[in-house]
Design a protein around this motif. Structure first.
Motif, short mmCIF file in Angstrom:
data_model
loop_
_atom_site.label_atom_id
_atom_site.label_comp_id
_atom_site.label_asym_id
_atom_site.label_seq_id
_atom_site.Cartn_x
_atom_site.Cartn_y
_atom_site.Cartn_z
N SER A 80 -5.51 11.35 -3.83
CA SER A 80 -6.34 10.63 -4.80
C SER A 80 -6.33 11.39 -6.12
N ASP A 81 -6.37 10.64 -7.22
CA ASP A 81 -6.47 11.24 -8.54
C ASP A 81 -7.29 10.30 -9.43
N ASN A 82 -7.24 10.48 -10.75
CA ASN A 82 -8.02 9.65 -11.67
C ASN A 82 -7.59 8.18 -11.66
N ASP A 83 -6.35 7.90 -11.27
CA ASP A 83 -5.86 6.52 -11.23
C ASP A 83 -6.31 5.78 -9.98
N GLY A 84 -6.71 6.49 -8.93
CA GLY A 84 -7.12 5.88 -7.67
C GLY A 84 -6.60 6.66 -6.49
N SER A 85 -6.57 6.02 -5.34
CA SER A 85 -6.06 6.64 -4.12
C SER A 85 -4.71 6.02 -3.80
N HIS A 86 -3.76 6.87 -3.45
CA HIS A 86 -2.38 6.44 -3.28
C HIS A 86 -1.98 6.46 -1.80
N PHE A 87 -1.27 5.40 -1.40
CA PHE A 87 -0.85 5.21 -0.02
C PHE A 87 0.63 4.88 0.02
N LEU A 88 1.29 5.26 1.10
CA LEU A 88 2.70 4.94 1.29
C LEU A 88 2.80 3.81 2.30
N ASP A 89 3.31 2.65 1.85
CA ASP A 89 3.53 1.51 2.71
C ASP A 89 4.65 1.89 3.69
N GLN A 90 4.37 1.87 4.99
CA GLN A 90 5.32 2.32 6.00
C GLN A 90 6.44 1.31 6.26
N GLU A 91 6.33 0.10 5.72
CA GLU A 91 7.38 -0.89 5.89
C GLU A 91 8.33 -0.92 4.70
N SER A 92 7.79 -0.92 3.48
CA SER A 92 8.63 -1.02 2.29
C SER A 92 8.86 0.34 1.62
N PHE A 93 8.11 1.36 2.04
CA PHE A 93 8.16 2.72 1.49
C PHE A 93 7.84 2.77 0.01
N GLU A 94 7.02 1.83 -0.46
CA GLU A 94 6.55 1.89 -1.84
C GLU A 94 5.16 2.51 -1.86
N THR A 95 4.82 3.13 -3.00
CA THR A 95 3.50 3.73 -3.15
C THR A 95 2.55 2.68 -3.69
N LEU A 96 1.42 2.50 -3.01
CA LEU A 96 0.41 1.52 -3.40
C LEU A 96 -0.86 2.26 -3.80
N THR A 97 -1.51 1.79 -4.85
CA THR A 97 -2.71 2.45 -5.35
C THR A 97 -3.92 1.53 -5.20
N LEU A 98 -5.00 2.09 -4.65
CA LEU A 98 -6.26 1.36 -4.52
C LEU A 98 -7.31 2.05 -5.40
N THR A 99 -8.12 1.25 -6.08
CA THR A 99 -9.19 1.81 -6.91
C THR A 99 -10.37 2.19 -6.02
N GLU A 100 -11.32 2.91 -6.61
CA GLU A 100 -12.51 3.33 -5.87
C GLU A 100 -13.30 2.13 -5.36
N GLY A 101 -13.35 1.06 -6.15
CA GLY A 101 -14.05 -0.16 -5.74
C GLY A 101 -13.42 -0.83 -4.53
#
Length: 191
Positions: A80-101
């Motif tokens: 997590s950083d100022n932009d949000g929390s970052h996750f690695l999609d295990q199917e497409s291997f792209e990084t996805l970002t979710l906001t605090e909300g």
């Protein structure tokens, strides 16, 4: 074309799209007419899956809803950083970002590398589905005070690796793994 759902067929836990927004039904109540010619009404308590807002709305029994384009994809928590929390999609291997909300209180249970289910709506991430229990390390515990054990619930405060503080039994020590309920943030046993 997506299937249509009649309002009268919406039950608890049904997901549907209303005004181009996905909703989950929390409660459904059908009101039959008392007068001849009256319309059957369906009162829904529903949660907006984008904002988590909960409200009630009444629909006619024959109103129709589309099925939303919702997916659950496996993902691992990265950081997590100022932009949000970052996750690695295990199917497409792209990084996805979710906001605090979008996360709500989920951040209190996330450790690096944790595997979870990520909700996507129309291909975009909208939230997380946490497991019922998570296993976390105890980083610090207050000294326990023995004494009134007649109630059988002598506990002490423990701070977990994520920063979450919970009440644990006196026998739990620093460095141990414990199971914590994601629903009520309570100790559920040793891991």
């Amino acid at each position: 074309m997506a299937a249509l759902i009649d309002a009268i067929n919406v039950k608890r836990k049904t997901v549907f799209e209303f005004e181009n927004t996905p909703y989950a039904c929390l409660e459904a109540e059908v009101n039959s007419p008392t007068a001849r010619g009256g319309q059957t009404l369906v009162r829904l308590k529903m949660r907006n899956l984008l904002t988590s807002a909960v409200f009630e709305k009444t629909f006619k029994a024959n109103d129709k809803f589309k099925e939303p384009d919702l997916q659950l994809v496996p993902a691992s928590y990265l950081y997590s950083d100022n932009d949000g929390s970052h996750f690695l999609d295990q199917e497409s291997f792209e990084t996805l970002t979710l906001t605090e909300g979008m996360l709500g209180n989920a951040l209190e249970f996330l450790i690096e590398g944790a595997m979870l289910q990520l909700h996507k709506y129309n291909g975009n991430p909208i939230g997380l589905q946490l497991p019922i229990f998570v296993e976390l390390d105890v980083a610090y515990t207050e000294p326990g005070v023995k004494g009134d054990s007649s109630s059988g619930s002598v506990t002490k405060t423990a701070k977990l690796e994520t920063g979450l503080e919970i009440r644990v039994p006196l026998f739990i020590k620093e460095g141990e793994k414990v199971k914590v309920s994601t629903e009520n943030k309570e100790f559920a046993g040793r891991a």
